[in-house]
Design a protein around this motif. Structure first.
Motif, short mmCIF file in Angstrom:
data_model
loop_
_atom_site.label_atom_id
_atom_site.label_comp_id
_atom_site.label_asym_id
_atom_site.label_seq_id
_atom_site.Cartn_x
_atom_site.Cartn_y
_atom_site.Cartn_z
N PRO A 1 32.46 31.84 -18.25
CA PRO A 1 32.54 30.88 -19.37
C PRO A 1 33.02 31.59 -20.63
O PRO A 1 32.69 32.76 -20.85
CB PRO A 1 31.08 30.41 -19.54
CG PRO A 1 30.34 30.87 -18.33
CD PRO A 1 31.08 32.07 -17.82
N ASP B 1 31.75 21.91 -20.46
CA ASP B 1 32.66 22.73 -19.64
C ASP B 1 32.02 23.06 -18.29
O ASP B 1 32.72 23.16 -17.28
CB ASP B 1 32.98 24.03 -20.38
CG ASP B 1 33.67 23.78 -21.71
OD1 ASP B 1 34.87 23.49 -21.70
OD2 ASP B 1 32.99 23.84 -22.75
N SER C 1 32.05 27.83 -24.73
CA SER C 1 31.79 26.85 -23.67
C SER C 1 30.50 26.07 -23.96
O SER C 1 29.51 26.63 -24.47
CB SER C 1 31.64 27.55 -22.32
OG SER C 1 32.85 28.11 -21.90
N GLY D 1 36.22 20.37 -15.47
CA GLY D 1 34.91 21.02 -15.67
C GLY D 1 34.27 21.40 -14.35
O GLY D 1 34.61 20.88 -13.28
N LYS E 1 34.11 17.84 -19.00
CA LYS E 1 35.51 17.74 -19.44
C LYS E 1 36.43 17.76 -18.23
O LYS E 1 36.01 18.08 -17.11
CB LYS E 1 35.87 18.93 -20.34
CG LYS E 1 35.17 18.95 -21.68
CD LYS E 1 35.55 20.22 -22.43
CE LYS E 1 34.78 20.33 -23.74
NZ LYS E 1 34.99 21.63 -24.39
#
Length: 245
Positions: free
Chosen positions: A40, A105, A44, A138, A135
């Motif tokens: 990440p 995310d 994030s 994601g 998202k």
């Protein structure tokens, strides 16, 4: 309408007494491995679905991420809220209903925090809700027990002595579920609770992810992210991506 088993048991102080030995070091080891794998970015947004008292959320936040934890249990969320800061929030929320849309995310559903509902449709709808929170492209991480191994090594009866309480625990397979019955006495009062979790297999998850709009990127069999082995692995851990549907 009577409360479901998970609404009663997870809100009970006895749940935390019985499972107090849950290993924070093990949870942190798992999160470290997931973060190394997922990578990440610093900005994030992470969602911890069915976060319990927040041990995974708190550790993810300590690593610098923006984390939101949701859980159905009011007492769990109240406990977790003591750790809140600018980048860590907790909310009482049912995973079956939409939360922030197209916002996160990464979403995490860890430690077999799934499989509680009656029908496949309920589970697929929950996964669709997870998908909506993410998202475009994601990632969802779903960590389940390996039901195949559990069913083949089922201990029918055991007694656990914790904080002066004798917890009598029995397990059985019925209606496609692994059912754990927990009974005990405390302060001259008898208590009984149940855990009923669907014995979902790898094939079941493949089917449900496809129906809910996820693409499986990988799956693993333990917190070290070793390959999944149906007879030997303790866990069944999926890394899925929100797919275009």
């Amino acid at each position: 309408m009577p409360k479901k088993w998970f609404q009663n048991w997870f809100n009970s102080p006895y749940y935390h007494i019985l499972y107090h030995q849950r290993n924070d070091a093990e949870a942190e080891f798992f999160i470290d491995n997931l973060c190394a794998y997922l990578k990440p970015t610093a900005d994030s947004n992470l969602l911890d679905i069915a976060c319990g008292r927040g041990r995974h959320s708190v550790y993810l936040n300590k690593k610098g991420y923006n984390v939101t934890g949701i859980d159905l249990s009011v007492s769990n969320v109240k406990f977790a809220q003591q750790f809140e800061n600018e980048k860590l929030q907790f909310y009482v929320h049912d995973m079956r209903y939409p939360f922030y849309i197209n916002y996160f995310d990464f979403a995490f559903n860890l430690f077999t925090s799934f499989g509680y509902f009656e029908t496949e449709k309920d589970h697929v709808n929950a996964l669709k809700t997870f998908r909506k929170s993410l998202k475009k492209d994601g990632i969802l991480v779903l960590d389940y027990f390996n039901s195949h191994k559990i069913m083949h090594h089922l201990t029918n009866q055991e007694v656990k002595h914790v904080d002066g309480i004798d917890f009598y625990i029995s397990k059985k397979i019925a209606d496609g579920k692994i059912i754990k019955s927990i009974s005990f006495e405390h302060k001259n009062k008898d208590y009984s609770f149940k855990e009923e979790v669907k014995a979902f297999t790898l094939a079941d998850f493949v089917h449900m992810f496809e129906k809910s709009g996820f693409k499986i990127l990988n799956h693993f069999g333990d917190f070290s992210l070793n390959p999944f082995n149906e007879t030997k692995s303790d866990r069944l851990i999926f890394i899925c991506q929100k797919a275009d549907v």
